[in-house]
Scaffold this active site. Structure first.
Site, PDB file in Angstrom:
ATOM      1  N   LEU A 167      46.711  -1.388  19.626  1.00  0.00           N
ATOM      2  CA  LEU A 167      46.694  -0.156  20.413  1.00  0.00           C
ATOM      3  C   LEU A 167      45.970  -0.404  21.741  1.00  0.00           C
ATOM      4  CD1 LEU A 167      47.000   2.921  20.870  1.00  0.00           C
ATOM      5  CD2 LEU A 167      44.960   3.251  19.459  1.00  0.00           C
ATOM      6  N   HIS A 188      30.641  -1.287  17.295  1.00  0.00           N
ATOM      7  CA  HIS A 188      30.835  -0.793  15.930  1.00  0.00           C
ATOM      8  C   HIS A 188      32.206  -0.149  15.719  1.00  0.00           C
ATOM      9  CE1 HIS A 188      29.288  -0.448  11.966  1.00  0.00           C
ATOM     10  NE2 HIS A 188      29.139   0.847  11.944  1.00  0.00           N
ATOM     11  N   HIS A 247      29.309   7.046  15.379  1.00  0.00           N
ATOM     12  CA  HIS A 247      30.163   6.021  14.779  1.00  0.00           C
ATOM     13  C   HIS A 247      31.527   6.005  15.460  1.00  0.00           C
ATOM     14  CE1 HIS A 247      27.806   4.707  11.302  1.00  0.00           C
ATOM     15  NE2 HIS A 247      28.809   3.918  10.982  1.00  0.00           N
ATOM     16  N   SER A 274      28.644  10.829  12.543  1.00  0.00           N
ATOM     17  CA  SER A 274      30.103  10.736  12.513  1.00  0.00           C
ATOM     18  C   SER A 274      30.709  11.521  13.670  1.00  0.00           C
ATOM     19  CB  SER A 274      30.606  11.321  11.186  1.00  0.00           C
ATOM     20  OG  SER A 274      32.000  11.559  11.241  1.00  0.00           O
ATOM     21  N   GLU A 323      22.182  -0.490  11.464  1.00  0.00           N
ATOM     22  CA  GLU A 323      22.469   0.914  11.764  1.00  0.00           C
ATOM     23  C   GLU A 323      21.290   1.780  11.341  1.00  0.00           C
ATOM     24  OE1 GLU A 323      26.498   1.955  10.518  1.00  0.00           O
ATOM     25  OE2 GLU A 323      26.805  -0.114   9.880  1.00  0.00           O
ATOM     26  N   TYR A 357      22.184  -0.758   6.825  1.00  0.00           N
ATOM     27  CA  TYR A 357      21.550   0.482   7.309  1.00  0.00           C
ATOM     28  C   TYR A 357      20.036   0.444   7.200  1.00  0.00           C
ATOM     29  CZ  TYR A 357      26.106   2.669   7.576  1.00  0.00           C
ATOM     30  OH  TYR A 357      27.388   2.978   7.937  1.00  0.00           O
ATOM     31  N   ASP A 359      49.514  -4.206  27.275  1.00  0.00           N
ATOM     32  CA  ASP A 359      49.163  -3.900  25.879  1.00  0.00           C
ATOM     33  C   ASP A 359      47.725  -3.410  25.717  1.00  0.00           C
ATOM     34  OD1 ASP A 359      47.699  -6.226  26.159  1.00  0.00           O
ATOM     35  OD2 ASP A 359      48.786  -7.377  24.654  1.00  0.00           O
ATOM     36  N   SER A 379      46.771  -0.854  27.438  1.00  0.00           N
ATOM     37  CA  SER A 379      46.880   0.554  27.813  1.00  0.00           C
ATOM     38  C   SER A 379      46.804   1.452  26.591  1.00  0.00           C
ATOM     39  CB  SER A 379      48.214   0.777  28.530  1.00  0.00           C
ATOM     40  OG  SER A 379      48.553   2.150  28.507  1.00  0.00           O
ATOM     41  N   THR A 400      50.364   2.589  25.207  1.00  0.00           N
ATOM     42  CA  THR A 400      51.330   1.694  24.559  1.00  0.00           C
ATOM     43  C   THR A 400      50.835   1.307  23.167  1.00  0.00           C
ATOM     44  OG1 THR A 400      50.253  -0.244  25.540  1.00  0.00           O
ATOM     45  CG2 THR A 400      52.123   0.695  26.742  1.00  0.00           C
TER      46      THR A 400
END
Length: 683
Positions: A34, A94, A203, A254, A440, A479, A613, A615, A618
């Protein structure tokens, strides 16, 4: 004034068949791209060049010890003693959608199928290259700092753990997450913009564990938007302005702001066990603000980008003063912590508790584990004892009330399962102190650590320091919760591997580093025990690269499913080609682009690349077939405001082919494919 350098380099690595690092879900392997992953490097040196600090934010799950040691080895052979353990900070953003397989400790082999050299090499080379570029472009410049609040972008995913912290402490804060973004702006002597680093705790899990496309998630999208804005007219990944969105104390934070719901019934599962009446914990998932995970990534990333842009434009507080850095290796399985004059406690050999296997509301675990387990289970204990060995009584007692699932500190085959030797590090750039933490930290753990370090600077004559936590640095140790959060053993606590006093130990250690910097006695700090380097061959369960084959009467790059003749903005242009395994391309060229979108210019009778690729618009999908066959589908999600005209989509790959003269040698042959031209019309 300082000498400043910025650099960005690709660190994507193989985008197919490699397990993605983050959710520990063995089914989540790469199947396309992606957005590309980048390493972004920033060098600050004083004007007489006697001291320098390097901060790198890489779009990977976390920095591993093996990765750090290999990067520093390469820097040493190139630059001698210029870039060292103490003055180079390597931080991971992460993202949970980057290739794994770059670890030397056994636990991390299990979900990432061993040590995967092409993956490790891509990250090492990308980080070193980004530092090289920054090093070659050093110029006089100035630094500015700004801070502000980011709204609507995070929730605490273990609010019941947070509530265990003392009420007197919680009452000092308006929220159970840290909403503050700290932003460092860099300009050169002529006022030309160089780049920025933003630290913000959330995250990068807007993309969930069903995703198979390599990408940099919400933080990466924020970087993408900022760099696209500043590098006008350039393709993604090109241009001199570098914008890093780095991680902080995101342990319990989150981006899935709608909170946890039972996917089967739609009821809330915001309870101490994150469990659903039907289906248990595996049904409890948090949802982001968007219509799907892509949309949520866009919304959260854009929120973060917009706040950073506002802080960047208004930044007026200049950062000045000396540079310094301090680093130590520490055996974290054996630290004595003085809580007060009469009370000393100790850290433990690493171990993971039951709730580690439950996962979180951002990515649930397998089987029937739930969060908040303070009791073991005879069934799983028996399996564990048979397969891996029973934890010693000493380790059980040390970790109480954690019921131990994996006593990793007592597991050494084929290599130790978890690190004992851990990096602690602080770099100070004038009035800004960057605490590089190896994992973390939860919201409250981070607050306690920052406060302790600030106090230490204050009491040794360096008041008014801005203290920021850089997360996922140098070595991964899961963590770090507070002692109080540890008692209720949700996922973050079960993953606090050195036991209930882990945070106290780190606070003691980082105070020591801050004191050394403030009193100018860094040279007297003991280096500590050097981490081991295990001699690991190419141990991996990733399938071997086989010969690629095209269907009968077809060749690589042939179109199997054509684009339509015309599209409008906000539609998706899609084309499918006879493909080959993208791993062959990754092993041939790090900067390989799998696709371009091109626009026809009639005046010059030529095609111009408008997207690649990297971007956001796309998507490159690779589908493996049988007997060496595979397909590639490329989607272009045509953004609104796209200029009308004639366009085409191109695909670039490599196929692996055996040489008839040398049957054991295979070569990679480059090929390309092009869609038919199509028209984009106005609405």
């Amino acid at each position: 004034n300082y000498l400043l350098g910025v650099g960005r380099a690709d660190c994507t690595g193989p985008v197919a068949e490699i397990p993605l690092m983050g959710y520990a879900n063995p089914d989540q392997v790469g199947g396309g791209l992606l957005m590309r992953l980048y390493s972004r490097a920033f060098i600050v040196a004083d004007l007489n060049n006697s001291r320098r600090v390097v901060f790198v934010s890489a779009e990977i799950g976390m920095v591993s010890q093996k990765l750090r040691l290999e990067v520093l080895k390469k820097l040493k052979s190139k630059y001698g003693d210029l870039y060292r353990q103490d003055n180079v900070i390597l931080s991971g953003t992460h993202t949970h959608s980057g290739p794994g397989g770059y670890f030397q400790y056994t636990l991390f082999w299990i979900t990432s199928k061993g040590l995967i050299r092409p993956s490790l090499n891509a990250i090492v080379n990308g980080i070193v290259k980004s530092i090289d570029i920054a090093h070659q472009n050093m110029k006089r410049g100035r630094l500015f700092i700004n801070k502000g609040t980011v709204e609507n972008s995070q929730i605490n995913r273990s609010p019941f753990s947070y509530l265990e912290n003392p009420a007197s402490e919680r009452s000092r804060y308006s929220s159970n997450t840290d909403k503050e973004m700290v932003m460092l702006k860099m300009v050169d002597g002529n006022g030309q913009e160089l780049g920025l680093i933003s630290w913000f705790a959330v995250h990068p899990v807007s993309m969930n564990n069903t995703n198979h496309l390599v990408n940099s998630d919400n933080m990466g999208y924020a970087s993408y938007l900022f760099e696209q804005e500043k590098n006008k007219g350039m393709l993604p990944g090109e241009g001199s302005f570098v914008a890093a969105f780095a991680s902080s104390n995101l342990g319990d934070v989150s981006p899935n702001t709608k909170g946890p719901f039972c996917v089967n019934t739609g009821d809330s599962c915001d309870n101490p066990q994150s469990t659903c009446p039907v289906g248990g914990a595996t049904m409890c998932m948090a949802m982001g603000p968007g219509s799907d995970m892509f949309d949520s990534t866009r919304i959260i990333g854009q929120n973060i980008y917009l706040k950073a842009r506002e802080l960047y434009e208004r930044a007026s507080q200049e950062v000045t003063g000396p540079l310094s850095s301090a680093h130590q290796w520490v055996n974290m399985s054996d630290v004595s912590v003085e809580l007060n004059a009469t009370h000393t406690v100790k850290t433990c050999k690493p171990a993971l508790g039951y709730s580690f296997a439950a996962g979180t509301i951002d990515g649930v675990g397998a089987f029937n584990f739930t969060q908040g387990s303070v009791e073991g289970d005879p069934f799983w204990d028996e399996i564990r004892d048979q397969l891996l060995g029973e934890p010693s009584n000493e380790t059980k007692a040390c970790h109480k009330p954690k019921p131990i699932l994996f006593s990793t500190g007592e597991m050494t085959r084929p290599h130790p399962w978890h690190p004992d030797i851990v990096d602690v590090q602080i770099a100070a750039i004038g009035s800004l102190a960057i605490i590089a933490v190896p994992g973390e930290f939860t919201t409250m753990s981070g607050r306690r650590l920052r406060e302790a370090v600030k106090k230490e600077f204050d009491s040794h004559g360096t008041p008014r320091m801005d203290v920021v936590i850089a997360g996922l640095c140098n070595v991964y140790t899961h963590y770090i919760t507070t002692y109080e959060e540890y008692q209720v053993q949700r996922y973050e606590a079960a993953s606090t591997i050195y036991g209930p006093h882990t945070l106290s130990a780190y606070i003691q250690l980082y105070r020591g580093l801050a004191r050394a910097i403030a009193t100018n006695t860094v040279q007297d700090l003991p280096r500590g025990p050097e981490p081991p380097v295990f001699n690991i061959g190419n141990f991996t369960l990733v399938p071997a690269l086989t010969t690629d084959r095209a269907p009968t009467n077809k060749t690589f790059g042939d179109v199997l499913q054509e684009v339509r003749r015309e599209y409008r903005a906000r539609e998706v242009a899609e084309v499918t080609f006879v493909g080959a395994n993208p791993r062959s391309s990754a092993e041939n060229a790090t900067e390989h682009n799998f696709l371009t979108v091109e626009r026809y210019a009639s005046a010059s009778d030529s095609w111009h690349v408008v997207q690649n690729d990297a971007s956001w618009d796309t998507r490159f999908y690779w589908t493996k077939g049988v007997l060496g066959r595979s397909n590639v589908t490329i989607e272009w999600h045509i953004p609104s405001g796209t200029e009308p005209g004639i366009y085409r989509i191109r695909y670039f790959g490599h196929y692996k082919k055996k040489l008839s003269s040398l049957p054991n040698r295979a070569i990679s042959v480059p090929f390309e494919g092009t869609s038919s031209a199509f028209e984009i019309t106005t609405l």
